[in-house]
Design a protein around this motif. Structure first.
Motif, PDB file in Angstrom:
ATOM      1  N   ALA A  64      45.385  64.380  85.235  1.00 55.92           N
ATOM      2  CA  ALA A  64      44.464  63.385  85.791  1.00 55.92           C
ATOM      3  C   ALA A  64      43.041  63.890  85.974  1.00 55.92           C
ATOM      4  CB  ALA A  64      44.996  62.896  87.136  1.00 55.92           C
ATOM      5  N   VAL A  65      42.844  65.189  86.076  1.00 54.11           N
ATOM      6  CA  VAL A  65      41.514  65.725  86.364  1.00 54.11           C
ATOM      7  C   VAL A  65      40.465  65.287  85.338  1.00 54.11           C
ATOM      8  CG1 VAL A  65      40.187  67.879  86.459  1.00 54.11           C
ATOM      9  CG2 VAL A  65      42.213  67.604  87.858  1.00 54.11           C
ATOM     10  N   PRO A  66      40.723  65.368  84.038  1.00 60.45           N
ATOM     11  CA  PRO A  66      39.686  64.912  83.097  1.00 60.45           C
ATOM     12  C   PRO A  66      39.320  63.433  83.266  1.00 60.45           C
ATOM     13  CG  PRO A  66      41.334  66.183  81.933  1.00 60.45           C
ATOM     14  CD  PRO A  66      41.849  65.974  83.314  1.00 60.45           C
ATOM     15  N   ALA A  67      40.305  62.600  83.516  1.00 61.36           N
ATOM     16  CA  ALA A  67      40.025  61.177  83.712  1.00 61.36           C
ATOM     17  C   ALA A  67      39.233  60.953  84.992  1.00 61.36           C
ATOM     18  CB  ALA A  67      41.328  60.388  83.755  1.00 61.36           C
ATOM     19  N   ILE A  68      39.548  61.691  86.045  1.00 62.71           N
ATOM     20  CA  ILE A  68      38.834  61.558  87.307  1.00 62.71           C
ATOM     21  C   ILE A  68      37.376  61.967  87.133  1.00 62.71           C
ATOM     22  CG2 ILE A  68      38.677  62.482  89.660  1.00 62.71           C
ATOM     23  CD1 ILE A  68      41.767  62.785  89.499  1.00 62.71           C
ATOM     24  N   VAL A  69      37.147  63.052  86.421  1.00 61.27           N
ATOM     25  CA  VAL A  69      35.774  63.520  86.203  1.00 61.27           C
ATOM     26  C   VAL A  69      34.973  62.501  85.405  1.00 61.27           C
ATOM     27  CG1 VAL A  69      34.390  65.308  85.071  1.00 61.27           C
ATOM     28  CG2 VAL A  69      36.342  65.946  86.488  1.00 61.27           C
TER      29      VAL A  69
END
Length: 158
Positions: free
Chosen positions: A87-92
């Motif tokens: 999820a981190v790339p999408a959150i960024v």
């Protein structure tokens, strides 16, 4: 020559975008990350099962409960870590999009910074709540499954 290389780069980039936009790709990536995390925690899982193997001969079924809760907790934490990794790339990307949109909307730098902090807190809180909910679900499911496996092995061995 450079034109042909540029065309190949554009084609490969379009292929990459098509592959990465598929849900199957993200599911496979999640499973790969989960498998990597699971294999790295194999020793802790083995130690829980070994502990149960040594202590299941008692007259009560409590070792099965303890071992299943521990296994559920390990699998819950692993699933939250794998989901966070994915999820981190999408959150960024979402965070950057919101901040850039605010900047293009004509807000001052100071206002963008203040509202960007608010957005960051909201996104982090939302992600944390979702991860906690999904991790608890996985932990509960794995704990119940492990309990029935342990309890059946306890019942059949006595």
């Amino acid at each position: 020559m450079a034109d042909k290389e540029e065309q190949e780069t554009v084609t490969s980039y379009k292929l990459f975008l098509r592959v990465i936009s598929k849900r199957r790709t993200w599911v496979c990536l999640f499973l790969v990350v989960y498998a990597i995390l699971l294999s790295s925690s194999w020793n802790s899982l083995n130690s829980i099962v070994d502990w149960y193997g040594e202590n299941h001969k008692t007259s009560s079924g409590w070792p099965a409960v303890y071992a299943s809760v521990l296994l559920g907790a390990v699998f819950g934490v692993l699933s939250m870590a794998a989901a966070l990794f994915i999820a981190v790339p999408a959150i960024v990307v979402i965070w950057i999009s919101v901040v850039v949109s605010m900047a293009f909307a004509g807000k001052s730098r100071r206002r963008v910074v203040v509202e960007g902090r608010k957005v960051t807190k909201e996104i982090a809180g939302f992600v944390f709540r979702v991860l906690l909910k999904e991790g608890n679900f996985v932990a509960l499911l794995c704990a119940l499954l492990a309990y029935f496996v342990f309890f059946n092995s306890y019942s059949s061995s006595s």
